[in-house]
Every structure is written in structure tokens, then in C-alpha cells.
Write a protein that holds these residues in place. Structure first.
Motif: not given
Length: 267
Positions: A134, A156, A158, A161-162, A165, A220, A222-224, A226-227
Motif C-alpha cells: 500500500y 493492503a 484497499d 476496505g481493510l 473489515n 489478502l 481476494k482483496a487484491n 477486488y483492487v
């Protein structure tokens, strides 16, 4: 290869700090009398420089202790700079030290005045993992005139979002959100939100090259994804890679080699 730990007084932090710096020098299988080698190690005009950022719980020594970055820096004939940022997302904290100011102003000024490192944007790169992933995108997108390329590993990315959550981190949450951001509930769409920063860069017509990598077993991942989707929707040209791996040095040590290829092989 010259690897140095520098202790100096930081005016930003008002304390003495430590910084690790790698400066490549000709290795045993190179002939310094060769003109090509002299051009490769051109200290007079300045070496390309990669600023490497650590993740949560890390510090200026993380990369040297856990990876082969010194050997990779020699392979690519680039300087590497590593400094500490606590667990504070490389921000000018609402209640605490000004890490962004340090990394984008004071540290480059110190490095370029002491070491044979280029001051040019086209020679300046930044990369990091996890929190530092990030940080690498955040610093590059908030100060795009400073960096030509920026890379995130297991980032990290998002940040809103982090925060939303954060309960998922449980007792492992290392981040003092209120001290860092002041009003963390307002991160979405703010000047700490990477999507908003990218939009502003695109509007200004100056966008650093972006690289995103994450292991498929990373928490991370799924978060990646999404990004990645959000950036594609915004029309961003992001070099994306994924593969087997978790949130660990086995993945990052392999990944940084590909990142240095992406950053420096067209030089």
C-alpha cells in the motif's frame, strides 16, 4: 557491493534513525577496466534507486534479513534504500510522526546528497510488501512526479476496505487507525484512498507505472482481486501477476526479482 547502515538525525522525526543502503560495485567476474562496466557503474551521473518498504511489524532491516536483495541489486546495478515506518501505512499521521514527508522529501534529499544516486524521476522506483505494498502505491500516486514505477506485493491496497473489515484481524490488528488517519471512517474517496489518488493522477496526466502481485494462498488475495477489478474499470494499465504463495518471504523474495526486471530491464 557496498551495504551500509547509516545512522543520522532526522529533522522530520526529531530523533536519530537508521537507514540501510545498498550501492552496487563491480563483482569479481567483472573487469573494471572495461568501458562497458565503467558505464554500467556510472556513479558520476547517478545510479537508479529503488526505495523498498517493509510491512507491519517490520523495519529498515527486514529486506536484508529476509531476502537476497543485495544480490539482486548487484544483478540490476541499482541502489536500494530501506527505512523504517512503524505500523503506520507511510502516512503523515494525524497524531504522530510525518512518515510521508520523511519518505518523499527528507529521505531522498539525504540519499541523493550522500550517495551516487540519480535525482531524476525516470531513475527512481518504489516497491513494498503488505502494508508497504500500500505504501509504495500511496507514495507514488500521491507524489507521481517523484517515481517512475511503483510495485506492490501482497499489498493492503484497499485501505478503506481493510479498515471496514478490521475485526477480521482480531488480536493481530497492529494499526492505530485513529492516530494514523484521524477519521478512518472517511478513508473511502479521500487522499489516502488509492483509487481516488489514481483518478487524480490520470486527470493530471502523470501516472507512475504500477505493478501488483499476490499469492493465491495469501489472506489478502481476494482483496487484491477486488483492487485489480477496480483499477481495470478505471482504465488503469497495471502489470498484474499471481501464483502459488502465501503472505511470506518465500513469495516476496521471488517476486522482487521479477519486479526489478520489470523496473530496470529496459534501461
Amino acid at each position: 557491493m557496498a551495504t551500509m547502515t547509516c545512522h543520522y538525525y532526522s529533522y522530520t522525526f526529531r530523533s536519530n534513525i537508521a537507514v540501510n543502503v545498498i550501492i552496487p560495485t563491480p563483482s569479481g567476474n567483472e573487469q573494471i577496466v572495461d568501458k562497458e562496466i565503467q558505464n554500467r557503474y556510472c556513479y558520476e551521473t547517478g545510479l537508479p534507486v529503488v526505495y523498498l518498504l517493509h510491512g507491519a511489524y517490520g523495519d529498515y532491516s527486514s529486506w536484508l534479513r529476509n531476502s537476497n536483495i543485495d544480490r539482486y541489486a548487484l544483478d540490476h546495478c541499482c541502489a536500494v534504500v530501506m527505512a523504517s515506518a512503524g505500523n503506520n501505512f507511510y502516512q503523515d499521521m494525524a497524531h504522530g510522526p510525518a512518515y510521508k514527508t520523511f519518505f518523499t522529501k527528507e529521505l531522498p534529499a539525504f540519499i541523493t546528497s550522500v550517495f551516487p544516486v540519480s535525482k531524476k524521476r525516470e531513475d527512481t522506483y518504489i516497491a513494498g510488501f503488505s502494508m508497504g505494498g500500500y505504501g509504495a502505491w500511496y507514495l507514488a500516486l500521491s507524489e507521481p512526479e517523484l517515481y517512475i514505477k511503483s510495485a506492490s506485493m501482497s499489498g493492503a491496497l484497499d485501505i478503506a476496505g481493510l479498515y471496514n473489515n478490521r475485526a477480521d484481524l482480531g488480536d493481530n490488528n497492529p494499526f492505530p487507525w485513529d492516530d494514523i488517519f484521524g477519521s478512518p471512517k472517511e478513508l473511502g474517496g479521500s487522499d489516502r484512498d488509492l483509487f481516488e489518488l489514481y483518478r487524480r493522477c490520470k486527470e493530471k496526466g502523470i501516472v507512475p507505472g504500477l505493478y501488483q502481485a499476490c499469492g493465491t494462498e495469501d489472506f489478502l488475495y481476494k482483496a487484491n482481486l477486488y483492487v485489480k477489478q477496480r483499477m481495470e474499470e478505471m482504465g488503469a494499465d497495471v502489470m498484474y501477476e499471481e501464483g502459488p504463495g502465501g503472505h511470506n518471504w518465500d513469495f516476496w523474495d521471488v517476486c522482487i526479482r521479477r519486479i526489478l526486471d520489470w523496473m530496470l530491464n529496459d534501461r
